[in-house]
Design an enzyme around this catalytic site. Sequence first.
Site, short mmCIF file in Angstrom:
data_model
loop_
_atom_site.label_atom_id
_atom_site.label_comp_id
_atom_site.label_asym_id
_atom_site.label_seq_id
_atom_site.Cartn_x
_atom_site.Cartn_y
_atom_site.Cartn_z
N ASP A 1 0.84 -1.20 0.00
CA ASP A 1 0.00 0.00 0.00
C ASP A 1 0.87 1.24 0.00
O ASP A 1 2.07 1.18 0.26
CB ASP A 1 -0.89 0.02 1.25
CG ASP A 1 -0.05 -0.03 2.53
OD1 ASP A 1 0.30 1.05 3.04
OD2 ASP A 1 0.29 -1.14 2.99
N ASP B 1 1.41 4.40 2.26
CA ASP B 1 1.09 4.72 3.64
C ASP B 1 0.07 5.85 3.69
O ASP B 1 0.11 6.79 2.88
CB ASP B 1 2.37 5.10 4.40
CG ASP B 1 2.25 4.84 5.87
OD1 ASP B 1 1.81 3.72 6.24
OD2 ASP B 1 2.61 5.71 6.67
#
Length: 275
Positions: free
Chosen positions: A215, A217
């Site tokens: 991902d 952050d």
Amino acid sequence: MAIANRLKKIEAEIGVFGGSGFYGFLADVEEVIVKTPYGAPSDKITVGLYEGKKVAFLPRHGKKHQYPPHKIPYLANIFAFKKIGVKKIIAPCAVGSLKKEIKPGDFVVCDQLVNFAFGRKDTFYDGRQVAHVSLAEPYCPDLRRVAIEKMRDMKIKHHDKGTILVVSGPRFSTKAESCFFAKQAGDIINMTAYPEAVLAREQGLCYLNIGLVTDYDSGVFGGKNAKAVTAEDVAEVFKKNNEKMKEVIFKIIKKITVEQTCRCAEHIGEAFIAQ
């Protein structure tokens, strides 16, 4: 004597922090409980043969993911690997990206770390004897070289170097924290990569960190509309790329030698101040 003989029987040469999904690649698989002066490791250690090499696997969070990052028995885990003969550790982990060019699904072969996970016990030399071990280059150059070579061969999207910034967890960052971390030296962010590296160094072990980006952050990109990180999202991306990670790890295992040809085992001998 029986315990000593059993440990000799299950000795391993290469250690991997990984779960049960790895065991299908192994022959002569055996689970063993290893006792240490630092308590029990995260779980039983599974040992098996791969390409003529004895490989040990230990899920750092436990098989049921019962240990949060700040409660993982890091000293016991590293000591247990050392006790059964491991000389080289491969340590994959899920990471968030702090840089736009490092995208979910990418792999990062880390060359540096920054520790923000304060309060964790991070040395075997906690009195009586003090060790000032060098961690200027925290990751084994030989293992990094092989990992990069194999990822290039496999045409896997990866980054040859990167700084992993380690936070305590288990929660994810606020958007403000993410923006702060993005302005520091970090390229990726994680909750478990420290103190594993320094503990491995103190035990004279080679240590390789491979980050799988799950991902961006929270808050790093997208401003007010930035999507928050969730455990479900992280798990989904990790699961999607887990087979690729396993393939990389076993290609590294096949390529590396058991002998240490780097200086990783020498640093601890230089860490003591003569009186």
